[in-house]
Design a protein around this motif. Structure first.
Motif, PDB file in Angstrom:
ATOM      1  N   PRO A  68      35.701 -33.437  53.660  1.00  0.00           N
ATOM      2  CA  PRO A  68      35.575 -33.041  51.756  1.00  0.00           C
ATOM      3  C   PRO A  68      34.826 -34.459  51.413  1.00  0.00           C
ATOM      4  CG  PRO A  68      37.729 -32.555  52.669  1.00  0.00           C
ATOM      5  CD  PRO A  68      37.103 -32.585  54.124  1.00  0.00           C
ATOM      6  N   GLU A  69      34.609 -35.371  51.876  1.00  0.00           N
ATOM      7  CA  GLU A  69      34.529 -36.964  51.482  1.00  0.00           C
ATOM      8  C   GLU A  69      33.308 -36.684  51.913  1.00  0.00           C
ATOM      9  OE1 GLU A  69      37.168 -39.883  52.777  1.00  0.00           O
ATOM     10  OE2 GLU A  69      37.987 -38.905  51.195  1.00  0.00           O
ATOM     11  N   LEU A  70      32.229 -35.795  52.630  1.00  0.00           N
ATOM     12  CA  LEU A  70      30.554 -35.757  53.145  1.00  0.00           C
ATOM     13  C   LEU A  70      29.770 -36.594  51.735  1.00  0.00           C
ATOM     14  CD1 LEU A  70      28.950 -35.141  55.410  1.00  0.00           C
ATOM     15  CD2 LEU A  70      28.180 -33.206  54.728  1.00  0.00           C
ATOM     16  N   GLY A  71      30.344 -36.165  50.931  1.00  0.00           N
ATOM     17  CA  GLY A  71      28.946 -36.659  49.273  1.00  0.00           C
ATOM     18  C   GLY A  71      29.221 -38.369  49.873  1.00  0.00           C
ATOM     19  N   ASP A  72      30.171 -39.073  50.132  1.00  0.00           N
ATOM     20  CA  ASP A  72      30.327 -40.197  49.704  1.00  0.00           C
ATOM     21  C   ASP A  72      29.748 -40.917  51.389  1.00  0.00           C
ATOM     22  OD1 ASP A  72      31.834 -40.442  47.444  1.00  0.00           O
ATOM     23  OD2 ASP A  72      33.336 -40.493  48.058  1.00  0.00           O
ATOM     24  N   ALA A  73      29.654 -39.967  52.206  1.00  0.00           N
ATOM     25  CA  ALA A  73      29.166 -40.858  53.900  1.00  0.00           C
ATOM     26  C   ALA A  73      28.340 -40.564  53.863  1.00  0.00           C
ATOM     27  CB  ALA A  73      30.909 -39.359  55.384  1.00  0.00           C
ATOM     28  N   VAL A  74      27.430 -39.380  53.473  1.00  0.00           N
ATOM     29  CA  VAL A  74      25.894 -39.463  53.729  1.00  0.00           C
ATOM     30  C   VAL A  74      24.927 -39.848  53.039  1.00  0.00           C
ATOM     31  CG1 VAL A  74      24.116 -37.087  54.158  1.00  0.00           C
ATOM     32  CG2 VAL A  74      26.683 -37.375  55.146  1.00  0.00           C
ATOM     33  N   GLU A  75      24.299 -40.608  53.341  1.00  0.00           N
ATOM     34  CA  GLU A  75      23.008 -40.521  51.808  1.00  0.00           C
ATOM     35  C   GLU A  75      22.038 -40.047  51.490  1.00  0.00           C
ATOM     36  OE1 GLU A  75      22.441 -45.430  52.154  1.00  0.00           O
ATOM     37  OE2 GLU A  75      21.542 -44.162  54.057  1.00  0.00           O
ATOM     38  N   ARG A  76      21.876 -39.190  52.752  1.00  0.00           N
ATOM     39  CA  ARG A  76      20.462 -37.999  52.411  1.00  0.00           C
ATOM     40  C   ARG A  76      20.546 -36.893  53.319  1.00  0.00           C
ATOM     41  NH1 ARG A  76      17.822 -42.684  53.299  1.00  0.00           N
ATOM     42  NH2 ARG A  76      15.459 -42.302  54.264  1.00  0.00           N
ATOM     43  N   VAL A  77      19.901 -35.668  53.678  1.00  0.00           N
ATOM     44  CA  VAL A  77      19.858 -34.716  54.886  1.00  0.00           C
ATOM     45  C   VAL A  77      18.110 -34.180  54.412  1.00  0.00           C
ATOM     46  CG1 VAL A  77      20.947 -32.754  53.204  1.00  0.00           C
ATOM     47  CG2 VAL A  77      19.989 -32.834  56.059  1.00  0.00           C
ATOM     48  N   VAL A  78      17.632 -34.366  55.485  1.00  0.00           N
ATOM     49  CA  VAL A  78      16.365 -33.291  56.210  1.00  0.00           C
ATOM     50  C   VAL A  78      15.751 -32.780  57.473  1.00  0.00           C
ATOM     51  CG1 VAL A  78      13.953 -35.260  55.945  1.00  0.00           C
ATOM     52  CG2 VAL A  78      15.391 -36.218  55.023  1.00  0.00           C
ATOM     53  N   PHE A  79      15.710 -31.981  56.624  1.00  0.00           N
ATOM     54  CA  PHE A  79      14.873 -30.656  57.214  1.00  0.00           C
ATOM     55  C   PHE A  79      13.412 -30.401  57.318  1.00  0.00           C
ATOM     56  CE2 PHE A  79      14.010 -26.516  58.577  1.00  0.00           C
ATOM     57  CZ  PHE A  79      14.583 -26.371  60.279  1.00  0.00           C
ATOM     58  N   ALA A  80      13.212 -31.179  58.629  1.00  0.00           N
ATOM     59  CA  ALA A  80      11.744 -30.993  58.476  1.00  0.00           C
ATOM     60  C   ALA A  80      10.723 -30.676  60.449  1.00  0.00           C
ATOM     61  CB  ALA A  80      10.877 -32.794  58.478  1.00  0.00           C
ATOM     62  N   TYR A  81       9.914 -29.947  60.887  1.00  0.00           N
ATOM     63  CA  TYR A  81       9.738 -29.634  61.938  1.00  0.00           C
ATOM     64  C   TYR A  81      11.097 -29.097  62.310  1.00  0.00           C
ATOM     65  CZ  TYR A  81       6.657 -33.327  60.333  1.00  0.00           C
ATOM     66  OH  TYR A  81       4.975 -33.861  59.247  1.00  0.00           O
ATOM     67  N   GLY A  82      11.812 -28.111  61.898  1.00  0.00           N
ATOM     68  CA  GLY A  82      12.612 -27.515  62.515  1.00  0.00           C
ATOM     69  C   GLY A  82      14.148 -28.202  63.182  1.00  0.00           C
ATOM     70  N   GLU A  83      14.103 -29.446  62.476  1.00  0.00           N
ATOM     71  CA  GLU A  83      14.941 -30.309  62.680  1.00  0.00           C
ATOM     72  C   GLU A  83      16.424 -31.414  61.917  1.00  0.00           C
ATOM     73  OE1 GLU A  83      13.650 -31.949  67.454  1.00  0.00           O
ATOM     74  OE2 GLU A  83      12.758 -33.346  65.201  1.00  0.00           O
ATOM     75  N   LEU A  84      17.092 -30.911  62.066  1.00  0.00           N
ATOM     76  CA  LEU A  84      18.147 -31.791  60.948  1.00  0.00           C
ATOM     77  C   LEU A  84      18.408 -32.972  61.035  1.00  0.00           C
ATOM     78  CD1 LEU A  84      19.392 -30.669  58.881  1.00  0.00           C
ATOM     79  CD2 LEU A  84      21.545 -29.871  59.604  1.00  0.00           C
ATOM     80  N   THR A  85      17.970 -33.841  60.104  1.00  0.00           N
ATOM     81  CA  THR A  85      18.913 -35.073  60.395  1.00  0.00           C
ATOM     82  C   THR A  85      19.376 -35.254  59.108  1.00  0.00           C
ATOM     83  OG1 THR A  85      16.676 -36.109  61.069  1.00  0.00           O
ATOM     84  CG2 THR A  85      18.115 -37.330  59.801  1.00  0.00           C
ATOM     85  N   ILE A  86      21.195 -35.936  59.474  1.00  0.00           N
ATOM     86  CA  ILE A  86      21.859 -36.737  58.550  1.00  0.00           C
ATOM     87  C   ILE A  86      21.798 -37.801  58.484  1.00  0.00           C
ATOM     88  CG2 ILE A  86      24.219 -36.577  58.248  1.00  0.00           C
ATOM     89  CD1 ILE A  86      24.542 -33.790  59.283  1.00  0.00           C
ATOM     90  N   HIS A  87      21.799 -38.601  57.910  1.00  0.00           N
ATOM     91  CA  HIS A  87      21.356 -40.231  56.892  1.00  0.00           C
ATOM     92  C   HIS A  87      22.902 -40.611  56.594  1.00  0.00           C
ATOM     93  CE1 HIS A  87      17.130 -40.512  57.941  1.00  0.00           C
ATOM     94  NE2 HIS A  87      17.428 -39.428  57.531  1.00  0.00           N
ATOM     95  N   VAL A  88      23.400 -41.150  57.539  1.00  0.00           N
ATOM     96  CA  VAL A  88      24.683 -41.375  57.341  1.00  0.00           C
ATOM     97  C   VAL A  88      24.839 -43.108  57.123  1.00  0.00           C
ATOM     98  CG1 VAL A  88      27.079 -41.405  59.021  1.00  0.00           C
ATOM     99  CG2 VAL A  88      25.644 -39.357  58.806  1.00  0.00           C
ATOM    100  N   ARG A  89      25.906 -43.379  56.052  1.00  0.00           N
ATOM    101  CA  ARG A  89      26.691 -45.113  55.865  1.00  0.00           C
ATOM    102  C   ARG A  89      27.262 -44.651  56.858  1.00  0.00           C
ATOM    103  NH1 ARG A  89      25.449 -45.293  50.361  1.00  0.00           N
ATOM    104  NH2 ARG A  89      25.991 -43.284  48.994  1.00  0.00           N
ATOM    105  N   ARG A  90      26.839 -46.698  57.129  1.00  0.00           N
ATOM    106  CA  ARG A  90      27.371 -47.457  58.732  1.00  0.00           C
ATOM    107  C   ARG A  90      29.676 -46.735  58.452  1.00  0.00           C
ATOM    108  NH1 ARG A  90      25.611 -53.632  58.779  1.00  0.00           N
ATOM    109  NH2 ARG A  90      25.914 -53.891  56.547  1.00  0.00           N
ATOM    110  N   GLU A  91      29.716 -47.241  57.358  1.00  0.00           N
ATOM    111  CA  GLU A  91      31.396 -47.112  57.311  1.00  0.00           C
ATOM    112  C   GLU A  91      31.648 -46.335  57.639  1.00  0.00           C
ATOM    113  OE1 GLU A  91      28.710 -50.421  54.698  1.00  0.00           O
ATOM    114  OE2 GLU A  91      28.695 -47.770  54.815  1.00  0.00           O
TER     115      GLU A  91
END
Length: 229
Positions: A68-91
């Motif tokens: 449920p707290e994903l919005g605070d944990a993830v800075e952005r999510v990128v889908f490109a070239y058929g691959e999904l990348t989740i940018h996560v805050r280190r905390e």
């Protein structure tokens, strides 16, 4: 690829001929031809939802539902070239990692690789990135998780407690990029000697001119090496 434009004798590269490198590079002495490439403009925007890929949509929809707290944990999510990348805050990295591993709808059981990247001009000011590739053998899917830290504070949690395969990957990244993985069971250099100064894969590390002790030789700086043009 490099083309040789015919000269006066009609022979490619003959008298009066000239070199035409790939991608439009001319007269640079760059035998790869990549001198004419223009890098894309960096952005910090997330990809629009839905991503247009069933697996990527399913993974992120499931992660949103079970964390449920994903919005605070993830800075952005990128889908490109058929691959999904989740940018996560280190905390929040360890919380997200355990969810990705343990939730039945995700089941990313395997950390197949973890490496470092140095972006000196990163728009966030955090130049050092750890890029983790995860595999779900249960659902036959792949996912990339990325975390960034500043050079002044290059610490982030070790993933060895979640995926033991992170062990030597993190040691190599620590050695070559200087990212410190807190909680790692034996963080030490793995490629360079223990007393080596600096981290050789950072973009500001000097190229060449470094003594090769075991041969008594020296690697010349790039601008003094032979040109093939």
């Amino acid at each position: 690829m490099t083309d040789l434009v015919p000269g006066n004798a009609g022979v490619p590269g003959g008298p009066g001929g000239r070199r035409r490198d790939a991608f439009g590079a001319r007269g640079s002495g760059d035998t790869s031809g990549f001198g004419g490439l223009v890098p894309p403009v960096a952005t910090l925007e997330s990809s629009s939802r839905p991503f247009g890929d069933d697996a990527a949509d399913s993974v992120y929809d499931t992660l949103e539902r079970v964390f449920p707290e994903l919005g605070d944990a993830v800075e952005r999510v990128v889908f490109a070239y058929g691959e999904l990348t989740i940018h996560v805050r280190r905390e929040r990295l360890l919380e997200v990692a355990r969810t990705l591993r343990d939730d039945p709808g995700l089941r990313f059981e395997l950390l197949s690789s973890s490496s470092g990247v140095d972006y000196p001009d990163d728009l966030t000011g955090r130049r050092l990135h750890t890029v983790v590739h995860l595999t779900s053998m249960t659902h036959r899917r792949r996912l990339r998780v990325e975390v960034s830290v500043p050079d002044a504070d290059p610490h982030l949690p070790s993933l060895t407690s979640v995926w033991p395969t992170a062990d030597w990957h993190e040691r190599e990244t620590y050695d070559l990029f200087g990212i410190v993985y807190d909680g790692h069971p034996g963080l030490a250099r793995i490629m360079m000697p223990d007393d080596w100064v600096g981290h050789p894969q950072r973009k500001d590390y000097p190229l060449g001119g470094i003594a090769v002790e075991y041969k008594g030789a020296q690697i010349p700086p790039p601008d003094t090496r032979r040109s093939y043009s």
